[in-house]
Design a protein around this motif. Structure first.
Motif, PDB file in Angstrom:
ATOM      1  N   VAL A 108       0.845  -1.196   0.000  1.00 38.58           N
ATOM      2  CA  VAL A 108       0.000   0.000   0.000  1.00 38.58           C
ATOM      3  C   VAL A 108       0.882   1.248   0.000  1.00 38.58           C
ATOM      4  N   ILE A 109       1.929   1.241   0.783  1.00 34.09           N
ATOM      5  CA  ILE A 109       2.868   2.366   0.803  1.00 34.09           C
ATOM      6  C   ILE A 109       3.493   2.555  -0.579  1.00 34.09           C
ATOM      7  N   LEU A 110       3.898   1.465  -1.205  1.00 31.52           N
ATOM      8  CA  LEU A 110       4.468   1.524  -2.556  1.00 31.52           C
ATOM      9  C   LEU A 110       3.487   2.155  -3.541  1.00 31.52           C
ATOM     10  N   VAL A 111       2.232   1.737  -3.488  1.00 32.60           N
ATOM     11  CA  VAL A 111       1.193   2.275  -4.383  1.00 32.60           C
ATOM     12  C   VAL A 111       1.047   3.784  -4.174  1.00 32.60           C
ATOM     13  N   LEU A 112       0.990   4.211  -2.932  1.00 39.49           N
ATOM     14  CA  LEU A 112       0.829   5.640  -2.637  1.00 39.49           C
ATOM     15  C   LEU A 112       2.024   6.456  -3.128  1.00 39.49           C
ATOM     16  N   MET A 113       3.202   5.904  -3.016  1.00 40.39           N
ATOM     17  CA  MET A 113       4.394   6.608  -3.488  1.00 40.39           C
ATOM     18  C   MET A 113       4.450   6.628  -5.016  1.00 40.39           C
ATOM     19  N   LYS A 114       4.132   5.503  -5.623  1.00 43.17           N
ATOM     20  CA  LYS A 114       4.247   5.353  -7.081  1.00 43.17           C
ATOM     21  C   LYS A 114       3.183   6.134  -7.844  1.00 43.17           C
ATOM     22  N   PHE A 115       1.934   6.055  -7.426  1.00 39.51           N
ATOM     23  CA  PHE A 115       0.831   6.627  -8.202  1.00 39.51           C
ATOM     24  C   PHE A 115       0.336   7.979  -7.683  1.00 39.51           C
ATOM     25  N   PHE A 116       0.692   8.318  -6.443  1.00 44.64           N
ATOM     26  CA  PHE A 116       0.193   9.569  -5.868  1.00 44.64           C
ATOM     27  C   PHE A 116       1.326  10.490  -5.422  1.00 44.64           C
ATOM     28  N   SER A 117       2.543  10.160  -5.813  1.00 41.36           N
ATOM     29  CA  SER A 117       3.727  11.000  -5.578  1.00 41.36           C
ATOM     30  C   SER A 117       3.906  11.407  -4.115  1.00 41.36           C
ATOM     31  N   MET A 118       3.635  10.481  -3.221  1.00 41.54           N
ATOM     32  CA  MET A 118       3.807  10.761  -1.793  1.00 41.54           C
ATOM     33  C   MET A 118       5.198  10.318  -1.359  1.00 41.54           C
ATOM     34  N   ASP A 119       5.727  10.997  -0.342  1.00 40.20           N
ATOM     35  CA  ASP A 119       6.966  10.513   0.249  1.00 40.20           C
ATOM     36  C   ASP A 119       6.592   9.378   1.223  1.00 40.20           C
ATOM     37  N   ARG A 120       7.590   8.676   1.706  1.00 42.36           N
ATOM     38  CA  ARG A 120       7.335   7.502   2.556  1.00 42.36           C
ATOM     39  C   ARG A 120       6.535   7.865   3.807  1.00 42.36           C
ATOM     40  N   GLU A 121       6.842   8.989   4.430  1.00 37.82           N
ATOM     41  CA  GLU A 121       6.142   9.385   5.656  1.00 37.82           C
ATOM     42  C   GLU A 121       4.651   9.636   5.394  1.00 37.82           C
ATOM     43  N   GLN A 122       4.366  10.385   4.358  1.00 36.53           N
ATOM     44  CA  GLN A 122       2.970  10.676   4.009  1.00 36.53           C
ATOM     45  C   GLN A 122       2.236   9.389   3.612  1.00 36.53           C
ATOM     46  N   ALA A 123       2.901   8.548   2.819  1.00 37.32           N
ATOM     47  CA  ALA A 123       2.297   7.283   2.382  1.00 37.32           C
ATOM     48  C   ALA A 123       2.009   6.379   3.583  1.00 37.32           C
ATOM     49  N   THR A 124       2.899   6.378   4.556  1.00 32.96           N
ATOM     50  CA  THR A 124       2.696   5.559   5.754  1.00 32.96           C
ATOM     51  C   THR A 124       1.488   6.054   6.546  1.00 32.96           C
ATOM     52  N   ARG A 125       1.337   7.378   6.662  1.00 34.38           N
ATOM     53  CA  ARG A 125       0.167   7.936   7.364  1.00 34.38           C
ATOM     54  C   ARG A 125      -1.140   7.521   6.686  1.00 34.38           C
ATOM     55  N   ILE A 126      -1.182   7.606   5.362  1.00 32.54           N
ATOM     56  CA  ILE A 126      -2.407   7.235   4.632  1.00 32.54           C
ATOM     57  C   ILE A 126      -2.654   5.731   4.753  1.00 32.54           C
ATOM     58  N   MET A 127      -1.583   4.933   4.652  1.00 33.35           N
ATOM     59  CA  MET A 127      -1.726   3.478   4.786  1.00 33.35           C
ATOM     60  C   MET A 127      -2.313   3.126   6.150  1.00 33.35           C
TER      61      MET A 127
END
Length: 102
Positions: free
Chosen positions: A39-58
């Motif tokens: 899920v973190i990978l998807v958020l970073m790859k398709f929504f241009s999030m950094d790891r911290e932001q992607a982790t919060r959304i995940m």
């Protein structure tokens, strides 16, 4: 743009207002099988999030059942949903991505 009366006097100016296009929220939905790291990978790859932001959304997806990835015009939102769903299927994960009008 102005309108003129047939005698040449100026009438009130008319302004045309175009409503902005409706925007759509793109959301990831929780399931019991997709790994958190995917899920973190998807958020970073398709929504241009950094790891911290992607982790919060995940974590929001994991704890609340859904998480907001972004808000886009309809065609962009539909493309993001299709890209995420295809990527998840290609990696044999049941991750669901949906869009709804904002």
């Amino acid at each position: 743009m102005t309108k003129q009366h047939q005698h040449g006097s100026l009438l009130e100016a008319e302004r045309t207002r175009v409503a902005p296009p409706p925007m759509y929220r793109v959301l990831l939905l929780n399931d019991d099988f997709t790994p958190m790291e995917f899920v973190i990978l998807v958020l970073m790859k398709f929504f241009s999030m950094d790891r911290e932001q992607a982790t919060r959304i995940m974590l929001k997806v994991h704890n609340e059942g859904r998480g907001l990835c972004g808000i886009y015009p309809k065609d962009v939102a539909a493309t993001k949903v299709e890209q995420v769903c295809t990527f998840a299927r290609d990696h044999q994960h049941p991750l669901a991505c949906v869009m709804e009008e904002n």
